[in-house]
Design a protein around this motif. Sequence first.
Motif, PDB file in Angstrom:
ATOM      1  N   GLN A  33       0.843  -1.196   0.000  1.00 30.09           N
ATOM      2  CA  GLN A  33       0.000   0.000   0.000  1.00 30.09           C
ATOM      3  C   GLN A  33       0.873   1.238   0.000  1.00 30.09           C
ATOM      4  OE1 GLN A  33      -2.983   0.029   3.028  1.00 30.09           O
ATOM      5  NE2 GLN A  33      -3.316   2.223   2.901  1.00 30.09           N
ATOM      6  N   LEU A  34       0.523   2.212  -0.835  1.00 30.02           N
ATOM      7  CA  LEU A  34       1.292   3.437  -0.905  1.00 30.02           C
ATOM      8  C   LEU A  34       1.127   4.249   0.370  1.00 30.02           C
ATOM      9  CD1 LEU A  34       0.564   4.532  -4.563  1.00 30.02           C
ATOM     10  CD2 LEU A  34       2.672   3.547  -3.680  1.00 30.02           C
ATOM     11  N   PRO A  35       2.161   4.991   0.775  1.00 31.05           N
ATOM     12  CA  PRO A  35       2.051   5.817   1.978  1.00 31.05           C
ATOM     13  C   PRO A  35       1.101   6.981   1.760  1.00 31.05           C
ATOM     14  CG  PRO A  35       4.110   6.258   0.838  1.00 31.05           C
ATOM     15  CD  PRO A  35       3.478   5.092   0.141  1.00 31.05           C
ATOM     16  N   THR A  36       0.377   7.327   2.796  1.00 29.57           N
ATOM     17  CA  THR A  36      -0.574   8.420   2.688  1.00 29.57           C
ATOM     18  C   THR A  36      -0.394   9.466   3.781  1.00 29.57           C
ATOM     19  OG1 THR A  36      -2.179   7.159   3.999  1.00 29.57           O
ATOM     20  CG2 THR A  36      -2.321   6.968   1.594  1.00 29.57           C
ATOM     21  N   SER A  37       0.507   9.241   4.713  1.00 23.57           N
ATOM     22  CA  SER A  37       0.655  10.153   5.829  1.00 23.57           C
ATOM     23  C   SER A  37       1.436  11.397   5.435  1.00 23.57           C
ATOM     24  CB  SER A  37       1.387   9.460   6.972  1.00 23.57           C
ATOM     25  OG  SER A  37       1.538  10.347   8.048  1.00 23.57           O
ATOM     26  N   LEU A  38       1.243  12.454   6.194  1.00 24.25           N
ATOM     27  CA  LEU A  38       2.011  13.672   6.002  1.00 24.25           C
ATOM     28  C   LEU A  38       3.416  13.495   6.570  1.00 24.25           C
ATOM     29  CD1 LEU A  38      -0.682  16.334   6.935  1.00 24.25           C
ATOM     30  CD2 LEU A  38       0.224  15.816   4.649  1.00 24.25           C
ATOM     31  N   PRO A  39       4.412  14.137   5.963  1.00 22.73           N
ATOM     32  CA  PRO A  39       5.791  13.973   6.412  1.00 22.73           C
ATOM     33  C   PRO A  39       6.020  14.345   7.873  1.00 22.73           C
ATOM     34  CG  PRO A  39       5.755  14.936   4.230  1.00 22.73           C
ATOM     35  CD  PRO A  39       4.327  14.903   4.697  1.00 22.73           C
ATOM     36  N   ASN A  40       5.322  15.373   8.366  1.00 20.79           N
ATOM     37  CA  ASN A  40       5.598  15.780   9.748  1.00 20.79           C
ATOM     38  C   ASN A  40       5.230  14.706  10.760  1.00 20.79           C
ATOM     39  OD1 ASN A  40       2.909  16.661   8.860  1.00 20.79           O
ATOM     40  ND2 ASN A  40       2.653  17.453  10.931  1.00 20.79           N
ATOM     41  N   TYR A  41       4.169  13.931  10.481  1.00 25.54           N
ATOM     42  CA  TYR A  41       3.824  12.831  11.376  1.00 25.54           C
ATOM     43  C   TYR A  41       4.909  11.757  11.360  1.00 25.54           C
ATOM     44  CZ  TYR A  41      -0.930  14.769  11.250  1.00 25.54           C
ATOM     45  OH  TYR A  41      -2.037  15.579  11.339  1.00 25.54           O
ATOM     46  N   VAL A 112      10.199  11.082   4.389  1.00 22.31           N
ATOM     47  CA  VAL A 112      10.031  12.510   4.653  1.00 22.31           C
ATOM     48  C   VAL A 112      10.723  13.326   3.570  1.00 22.31           C
ATOM     49  CG1 VAL A 112      10.526  14.378   6.272  1.00 22.31           C
ATOM     50  CG2 VAL A 112       9.814  12.140   7.139  1.00 22.31           C
ATOM     51  N   ILE A 113      11.956  12.945   3.236  1.00 20.38           N
ATOM     52  CA  ILE A 113      12.701  13.672   2.200  1.00 20.38           C
ATOM     53  C   ILE A 113      11.978  13.619   0.863  1.00 20.38           C
ATOM     54  CG2 ILE A 113      14.850  13.673   0.868  1.00 20.38           C
ATOM     55  CD1 ILE A 113      16.191  12.552   3.481  1.00 20.38           C
ATOM     56  N   ASN A 114      11.473  12.445   0.515  1.00 16.65           N
ATOM     57  CA  ASN A 114      10.813  12.260  -0.779  1.00 16.65           C
ATOM     58  C   ASN A 114       9.491  13.012  -0.884  1.00 16.65           C
ATOM     59  OD1 ASN A 114      12.901  10.538  -1.416  1.00 16.65           O
ATOM     60  ND2 ASN A 114      11.724   8.662  -1.145  1.00 16.65           N
ATOM     61  N   LYS A 125      13.333  18.391   5.351  1.00 11.41           N
ATOM     62  CA  LYS A 125      14.328  17.684   4.553  1.00 11.41           C
ATOM     63  C   LYS A 125      15.706  17.751   5.208  1.00 11.41           C
ATOM     64  CE  LYS A 125      14.225  18.542   0.104  1.00 11.41           C
ATOM     65  NZ  LYS A 125      14.077  19.343  -1.153  1.00 11.41           N
ATOM     66  N   GLY A 126      16.126  18.921   5.630  1.00 13.05           N
ATOM     67  CA  GLY A 126      17.436  19.057   6.247  1.00 13.05           C
ATOM     68  C   GLY A 126      17.596  18.200   7.493  1.00 13.05           C
ATOM     69  N   PRO A 127      16.667  18.312   8.467  1.00 14.14           N
ATOM     70  CA  PRO A 127      16.776  17.460   9.655  1.00 14.14           C
ATOM     71  C   PRO A 127      16.777  15.970   9.327  1.00 14.14           C
ATOM     72  CG  PRO A 127      15.272  19.273  10.072  1.00 14.14           C
ATOM     73  CD  PRO A 127      15.605  19.328   8.616  1.00 14.14           C
ATOM     74  N   SER A 128      15.975  15.555   8.350  1.00 12.07           N
ATOM     75  CA  SER A 128      15.932  14.138   7.992  1.00 12.07           C
ATOM     76  C   SER A 128      17.263  13.684   7.396  1.00 12.07           C
ATOM     77  CB  SER A 128      14.798  13.876   6.995  1.00 12.07           C
ATOM     78  OG  SER A 128      13.543  14.090   7.604  1.00 12.07           O
ATOM     79  N   ASP A 182      19.959  22.758   2.958  1.00 11.57           N
ATOM     80  CA  ASP A 182      18.503  22.661   3.104  1.00 11.57           C
ATOM     81  C   ASP A 182      18.019  23.387   4.349  1.00 11.57           C
ATOM     82  OD1 ASP A 182      17.531  21.285   0.856  1.00 11.57           O
ATOM     83  OD2 ASP A 182      18.139  19.358   1.674  1.00 11.57           O
ATOM     84  N   LEU A 183      18.725  23.214   5.443  1.00  9.09           N
ATOM     85  CA  LEU A 183      18.325  23.841   6.698  1.00  9.09           C
ATOM     86  C   LEU A 183      18.337  25.364   6.596  1.00  9.09           C
ATOM     87  CD1 LEU A 183      20.217  21.405   9.064  1.00  9.09           C
ATOM     88  CD2 LEU A 183      17.786  21.947   9.279  1.00  9.09           C
ATOM     89  N   LYS A 184      19.351  25.889   5.952  1.00 10.62           N
ATOM     90  CA  LYS A 184      19.439  27.341   5.819  1.00 10.62           C
ATOM     91  C   LYS A 184      18.361  27.895   4.887  1.00 10.62           C
ATOM     92  CE  LYS A 184      24.381  27.846   6.813  1.00 10.62           C
ATOM     93  NZ  LYS A 184      25.708  28.230   6.290  1.00 10.62           N
ATOM     94  N   ALA A 185      18.013  27.112   3.876  1.00 12.63           N
ATOM     95  CA  ALA A 185      17.038  27.592   2.894  1.00 12.63           C
ATOM     96  C   ALA A 185      15.599  27.421   3.343  1.00 12.63           C
ATOM     97  CB  ALA A 185      17.246  26.862   1.559  1.00 12.63           C
ATOM     98  N   ASN A 186      15.370  26.509   4.297  1.00 10.22           N
ATOM     99  CA  ASN A 186      14.000  26.146   4.646  1.00 10.22           C
ATOM    100  C   ASN A 186      13.792  26.081   6.162  1.00 10.22           C
ATOM    101  OD1 ASN A 186      13.099  25.415   1.805  1.00 10.22           O
ATOM    102  ND2 ASN A 186      14.813  23.990   2.063  1.00 10.22           N
TER     103      ASN A 186
END
Length: 515
Positions: A33-41, A112-114, A125-128, A182-186
């Motif tokens: 099954q494809l993932p459906t959750s939001l990255p922050n969760y 999360v990155i994807n 993305k940066g923290p991940s 990534d961290l600096k930009a976002n």
Amino acid sequence: MKFKILIIAALVTLAGSSCNTKQFLDINTNPNQLPTSLPNYVFTNALNTTATNIAGNTNGQGSNELGFYWSGQWTQGNGYIIVTSQFAYQFTNGDFNYWDSYYDNLEDYQFVINNADANNQKFLKGPSKVMKAMLFQQLVDLYGNIPYTDALKAAAVLAPKFDDQKAVYASLITALDEAIVDLKANPFSGSFGTSDIAFGGNTTKWIQFANSLKMRILIRQSKVSSLDSYIKTEINKIVTEGSGFLTGYDATIGGPSFFQPAAGQLNPVYDRWGYNETGAKRALNNFPRPTKFLIDNLKASGDTLRLKRIAYAAGGENSNTPGVSTKAEIAANYVGTPFGASSGYLPANTSSVGPSLLVKGEYNRAYVVMTASEVQFLLAEAKQRYTDVTLPSTAKAYFEEGIVQSFRVLGANTAGAAAFKGSKVVNYDWDASTDKLAAIAVQKWVALTNFSGLESWAEFRRTNLPVTPQSIQVPDTKRPTRLFYPNTEGGSNSANVTAQGTIDVFATKLFWDVD
């Protein structure tokens, strides 16, 4: 390697646009099954899973625990089942499988990155990427060559090739550079910072953590002489970047706003070796014991303030006065257990893991993944080895601050660290220590106690310091240099595992273990 795509089965109640981190995230695995959750969760859950994988819980031992044993800081208590795999080194590819849980956790961060861009959560993305780098380094330090470039591609690559461990290390520096960009930009936006149970959405601290991990990776390779120029160049690049390192605070996961007094929601250290959600002592509380070598050396050096935070006096914690020993907290009442001893050292007569790690009722402490003390000792070694790097302070200053930060994270009065300046105690007093690198190694070993067992074992293999006693259960001088690839990987990716050759866990050293 098992490739799993994780989905959230039960989401926590939303608070604004962020998750309520007072509840745990339940993850189910369905590869169809494809993932459906939001990255922050997924990110919040991934951080919690990282802490559990490293620390362990009631379901099993984490990688840190094995490291505490094999670096000579902890041993087994004699009031529990005697374990020969750890203390007689009688283990196989069916033991110590951290591989599967690490790669499953890495899949979370990759998810999360994807998916961060598509969900307008680029700040994750940066923290991940930082967390991925930390976990991949730990995998190398446990197993050597590992799947890296082919890893985390789910069904697209079911039999990933293994990358050379030295190449992985080099790639991790690049990956951390990308994470910092990534961290600096976002930066985190809105209330999404609550999904970050490490630094609360503080981008600067994430960058400092990334720089600190880069120093760990670089200094781990410092005895490979062909890499000297590369290491110096990379250290100078960190200094030029300018954000600095973990200073005066530690990298942690969870804490009072996350861990809760409910089954499965406790700090994993507290849950495994301490108490359950009702305050009942865990049976495993009788298992880990500070070693005789550790306690005797702290006593001999006059390091009693840290001793009283690292260990409880014989008999353990007073159940009526949490954080205080049952017996008087005088040096004579601190009794270590010889490494590997299987009889004669019962809980009532020996010291247990102390209040820096376990206090009854303190189920919601943040879980430490990297201390500021470790970072100071990394900087001390960098400056001592490479005098021409552009680090602004001296090796002596970094060394002495490392001791101060060790007192702080242990919960000891930091003023006590100053007593070692001019004390003439070797490996404590910088000026009295003729072998400066040995002093750094020994102090780092003390400072990592109770916090970073895997790092302690890696450093022990790299430096061979301190010279800890052999296990009583082992008649010769052999000690593990790495782990076997687990049989789960051998079964699902056999050709690539076989291609790594015959693994002798007592002789097949990692590339940075040159002595």
